[in-house]
Write a protein that holds these residues in place. Structure first.
Motif: not given
Length: 197
Positions: A112-139
Motif C-alpha cells: 500500500s505504501g503505508r506501514s502497518g502491522l496487525f499481529m494477533d498471535v499468542e505463542f504457547t511457548r516463550a522460546t522455540i529453540g533458543r529464539l524468543d517468540t517475541q522477536l517475531f513481532w520485531e522481525f
C-alpha cells in the motif's frame, strides 16, 4: 516487467547484514544468520514465496538475538522496497491460509505504501529453540516499516509453538508471492485509483 532484484546492506554497531532478494526466483535460500530457527523460517518464506533470498547476517548474538532478528526484518524490507519498484502491474494484495497439523495461520498483505502491522498471535511457548517468540513481532515490524506494507498476521489455532511459527512464515511467503505477482490484466497500470503507491 524488468528484473526485480535488489541487494541492501545495513551496518550498525550491533549488526552487519546484507540481503539480496529476487522476487521472480525459484525458492532458493542461501542464509547465514547465526540463529538456526530464524534460518528455518526464512527458508519457508523463500520456498513458499518463490523468492531467491541470500542473507549474510552477523550480529551481537553474545547479548541475544534481538538486534539480529529486528535488523534483518529492516534490511529485508528495504530490499523488497527496492526490488518492487513503482509497483505498476502487480496484484498488490496477497493472502494465504496455511495449516500444519493442529496449527492454522492467516496472513494478508497490501503493498500500500503505508506501514502497518496487525499481529494477533499468542505463542504457547516463550522460546522455540533458543529464539524468543517475541522477536517475531520485531522481525515483521522491521519489515513492514521499510517495505511500506500493511500486514495482518493471525494465528487462528495451534498449541505447538513451532507449528504456529511455521504456519505464519509459510503463509507470509505465500501472501508475498501473490501480492508481487504480475497481473496481466493490469498491463503496467498502477493498482491504485490514486495513481501512485
Amino acid at each position: 516487467m524488468s528484473e526485480r532484484i535488489a541487494t541492501v546492506s545495513r551496518n550498525t554497531n550491533e549488526t552487519q547484514i546484507t540481503v539480496t532478494v529476487n522476487l521472480d526466483g525459484s525458492g532458493r535460500l542461501d542464509c547465514q544468520t547465526g540463529v538456526p530457527f530464524l534460518d528455518h523460517m526464512l527458508d519457508q518464506v523463500a520456498r513458499h514465496g518463490m523468492l531467491d533470498l541470500t542473507v549474510d547476517a552477523k550480529g551481537d548474538l553474545e547479548i541475544d538475538e534481538h538486534h539480529t532478528v529486528e535488523d534483518l526484518g529492516i534490511t529485508l524490507g528495504q530490499a523488497f522496497a527496492q526490488a518492487i519498484g513503482d509497483k505498476r502491474g502487480i496484484r498488490r494484495y496477497g493472502h494465504a491460509y496455511v495449516p500444519l497439523d493442529e496449527a492454522l495461520s492467516r496472513v494478508v498483505i497490501d503493498f500500500s505504501g503505508r506501514s502497518g502491522l496487525f499481529m494477533d498471535v499468542e505463542f504457547t511457548r516463550a522460546t522455540i529453540g533458543r529464539l524468543d517468540t517475541q522477536l517475531f513481532w520485531e522481525f515483521f515490524q522491521g519489515f513492514v516499516n521499510h517495505a511500506q506494507v500493511t500486514l495482518h498476521i493471525d494465528n487462528l489455532k495451534g498449541f505447538n509453538a513451532h507449528h504456529q511459527a511455521e504456519t505464519i512464515f509459510k503463509a507470509f511467503g505465500r501472501a508475498l508471492r501473490a501480492a508481487v505477482e504480475e497481473d496481466p490484466r493490469m498491463a503496467g497500470q498502477m493498482p491504485s485509483t490514486k495513481g501512485s503507491l
